[in-house]
Design a protein around this motif. Structure first.
Motif, PDB file in Angstrom:
ATOM      1  N   LEU A  26      -2.399   2.020 -12.983  1.00 42.90           N
ATOM      2  CA  LEU A  26      -1.526   1.322 -13.915  1.00 42.90           C
ATOM      3  C   LEU A  26      -0.385   0.636 -13.171  1.00 42.90           C
TER       4      LEU A  26
ATOM      5  N   GLU B 190      -0.451  -0.454 -10.083  1.00 42.79           N
ATOM      6  CA  GLU B 190      -1.002  -1.625  -9.400  1.00 42.79           C
ATOM      7  C   GLU B 190      -1.111  -2.818 -10.331  1.00 42.79           C
ATOM      8  N   ARG B 191      -1.600  -2.593 -11.538  1.00 45.98           N
ATOM      9  CA  ARG B 191      -1.728  -3.703 -12.486  1.00 45.98           C
ATOM     10  C   ARG B 191      -0.366  -4.255 -12.867  1.00 45.98           C
ATOM     11  N   TYR B 192       0.632  -3.362 -12.984  1.00 48.81           N
ATOM     12  CA  TYR B 192       1.995  -3.801 -13.293  1.00 48.81           C
ATOM     13  C   TYR B 192       2.547  -4.662 -12.162  1.00 48.81           C
TER      14      TYR B 192
ATOM     15  N   ALA C 163       0.833  -6.324  -9.922  1.00 44.71           N
ATOM     16  CA  ALA C 163       0.081  -7.582  -9.852  1.00 44.71           C
ATOM     17  C   ALA C 163       0.640  -8.603 -10.840  1.00 44.71           C
ATOM     18  N   ARG C 164       1.123  -8.103 -11.958  1.00 40.76           N
ATOM     19  CA  ARG C 164       1.660  -8.996 -12.997  1.00 40.76           C
ATOM     20  C   ARG C 164       3.100  -9.407 -12.726  1.00 40.76           C
TER      21      ARG C 164
END
Length: 336
Positions: free
Chosen positions: A254, A256-258, A260-261
């Protein structure tokens, strides 16, 4: 460790700016003898003047942390002029703000040599002198990025991860040998330092620390405390560091996705990058201009970190927690 009332001999790499500069001031206020190691002449001179003005003794030495022989020579000079080294603080670094594929191999190598091998070399130089006396402490100035890599800083994150592994290995070896020489690491949050004005950047906008931003004096307090209390494996500074490390342990996907955004925008201001800004990758940025300890973000930085007190008093907090649990148990038993 020597009692802090006795004059300490402290060595700080990267001492001309940022956390290193603030740490030099903190030790100077205690009357320490401070060896200031950095490359830039103007930054070093200003740092030395501050140390003397604040009550310490200063020995500025121009040296590249990536040069082991030069560091070794500097340490010999320090002990000749100031006395046996009590504390060695590794803080020198450089970096490149850019996506990995825009960082040239020679740039990545240079960042690694300064920001990782500079710590290894500094540690070796310090241990060569501390181990025969069975006395001394070494503080590695780390980062939350030693655990959690973020975009646009692959070389820096790689170096901090490497320091983490190196420090853990060395610490266990010293424990095995039962030596009274200690190494510890201080994991820092985003700090308002001049690095964002002099680190090589290929970003479209001016680089910034990821908020929340802390003043370098917070970091310096943590480094001084770690030098006085090096028995702990590491210290975490700032609530953001705590949150990042906990999130990376329990919800890494989670996080990592944050990142990336948000990771690209959060590391840049709205202002375009100055294409003529100084760079310290190959040459010191503060050779002719002193940048001091603070960066450009004073109006957005905090000088308070309640979490730092908690980090320094784990035992007291644990005892208080146990006491509260015991009281709750007594109260519950009485109700029954």
């Amino acid at each position: 460790m020597r009692h802090q009332d006795v004059e300490q001999v402290v060595v700080i790499t990267g001492a001309s700016g940022g956390i290193g500069r603030a740490t030099a001031r903190a030790f100077a206020r205690r009357g320490a003898s401070v060896a200031l190691l950095a490359r830039g002449e103007a930054g070093l001179k200003a740092a030395a003047d501050e140390v003397e003005r604040l009550g310490g003794r200063a020995l500025p030495i121009q040296v590249d942390a990536a040069d082991f022989a030069a560091l070794d020579d500097a340490a010999t000079r320090i002990e000749q002029e100031l006395g046996p080294i009590d504390v060695w603080i590794n803080d020198a670094f450089t970096s490149v703000f850019a996506p990995f594929m825009q960082v040239k191999p020679e740039e990545f190598k240079r960042v690694t040599e300064v920001s990782y091998l500079g710590y290894v070399y500094g540690t070796r130089v310090a241990l060569d002198r501390m181990l025969p006396r069975n006395h001394g402490s070494i503080v590695q100035v780390g980062s939350a990025l030693a655990y959690r890599g973020i975009p646009l800083q692959s070389a820096y994150c790689g170096a901090k991860h490497a320091i983490q592994g190196f420090n853990e290995s060395l610490r266990v070896e010293l424990m095995h040998d039962k030596r009274d020489v200690h190494v510890t690491m201080v994991q820092m949050p985003a700090v308002n330092t001049p690095q964002f004005d002099w680190v090589r950047s290929r970003l479209g906008r001016h680089a910034q620390p990821v908020p929340p931003i802390y003043q370098p004096e917070i970091a310096a307090r943590a480094v001084v405390y770690a030098a006085d209390n090096p028995g702990r494996r590491e210290y975490w500074v700032g609530a953001s560091t705590v949150g990042t490390l906990i999130a990376d342990k329990f919800i890494p996907g989670l996080l990592e996705r944050y990142l990336a955004r948000t990771g690209y925008d959060s590391q840049q201001t709205a202002e375009p990058r100055d294409p003529n800004q100084p760079e310290n990758l190959w040459e010191p940025a503060d050779e002719h201009t002193d940048f001091g300890a603070h960066g450009d973000f004073d109006d957005r930085s905090t000088g308070r970190a309640p979490q730092l007190w908690a980090s320094h008093h784990h035992g007291l907090i644990a005892a208080a927690g146990a006491g509260l649990i015991a009281l709750a148990g007594v109260a519950l038993a009485r109700r029954r």
